[in-house]
Design a protein around this motif. Structure first.
Motif, PDB file in Angstrom:
ATOM      1  N   ALA A  24      29.336 -34.001  -0.637  1.00 35.29           N
ATOM      2  CA  ALA A  24      29.120 -33.029   0.551  1.00 35.29           C
ATOM      3  C   ALA A  24      30.730 -32.858   0.915  1.00 35.29           C
ATOM      4  O   ALA A  24      31.476 -33.842   1.394  1.00 35.29           O
ATOM      5  CB  ALA A  24      28.248 -33.256   1.430  1.00 35.29           C
ATOM      6  N   SER A  25      31.311 -31.674   1.150  1.00 32.71           N
ATOM      7  CA  SER A  25      32.465 -31.569   1.932  1.00 32.71           C
ATOM      8  C   SER A  25      32.409 -30.200   2.637  1.00 32.71           C
ATOM      9  O   SER A  25      31.429 -29.343   2.598  1.00 32.71           O
ATOM     10  CB  SER A  25      33.379 -31.359   0.537  1.00 32.71           C
ATOM     11  N   GLY A  26      33.473 -29.949   3.542  1.00 35.60           N
ATOM     12  CA  GLY A  26      33.404 -29.024   4.246  1.00 35.60           C
ATOM     13  C   GLY A  26      33.520 -29.362   5.986  1.00 35.60           C
ATOM     14  O   GLY A  26      34.167 -30.299   6.277  1.00 35.60           O
ATOM     15  N   SER A  27      32.694 -28.696   6.756  1.00 32.94           N
ATOM     16  CA  SER A  27      32.517 -28.817   8.019  1.00 32.94           C
ATOM     17  C   SER A  27      32.133 -30.175   8.241  1.00 32.94           C
ATOM     18  O   SER A  27      31.240 -31.070   7.674  1.00 32.94           O
ATOM     19  CB  SER A  27      31.800 -27.977   8.751  1.00 32.94           C
ATOM     20  N   SER A  28      32.354 -30.897   9.504  1.00 34.38           N
ATOM     21  CA  SER A  28      31.773 -32.233   9.827  1.00 34.38           C
ATOM     22  C   SER A  28      30.155 -31.892   9.946  1.00 34.38           C
ATOM     23  O   SER A  28      29.548 -30.994  10.401  1.00 34.38           O
ATOM     24  CB  SER A  28      32.379 -32.681  11.142  1.00 34.38           C
TER      25      SER A  28
END
Length: 119
Positions: A24-28
């Motif tokens: 998972a990557s991107g926003s917290s």
């Protein structure tokens, strides 16, 4: 924005092993739960599930052979598959239930990865 990217699928002989990864990557976000599903045609079934407290659950079809785990630091969920059988052949999808900052709670899915068990 959160993206789930799967990897690790492929062709393996009966009795072999594979480890699938879901990053998972991107926003917290805050992790609530994760799972792995497999689909053959129109049929989809859960093969592993876990909650943030570490509890796991498996159907009888894979119990003792599959293990779901999580690496918090890498935002990654894994599915270790051992003693693979031809009937394990399917497209495998990872799922995470997360709370994304400024967005809210939702389910996110990987793109799917093909696992083929054949001699």
């Amino acid at each position: 924005q959160v993206q789930l990217v799967e990897s690790g699928g492929g062709l393996v002989q009966p009795g072999g092993s594979l480890r699938l990864s879901c990053v998972a990557s991107g926003s917290s976000f805050t992790f609530y739960a994760a799972g792995w599903y497999r689909q053959v045609g129109m049929h989809r079934e859960s093969v592993a599930a876990m909650t943030s407290d570490g509890n796991t659950d498996y159907p009888d079809s894979v119990k003792g052979r599959f293990t779901i785990s999580r690496d918090n630091a890498k935002n990654t969920v894994y599915l270790q598959m051992n003693s693979l059988k031809p009937e394990d052949t399917a497209v495998y999808y990872c799922n995470m239930r997360i709370y994304v900052d400024y967005d809210g709670e939702g389910d996110y899915w990987g793109q799917g990865t093909q696992v083929t068990v054949s001699s």
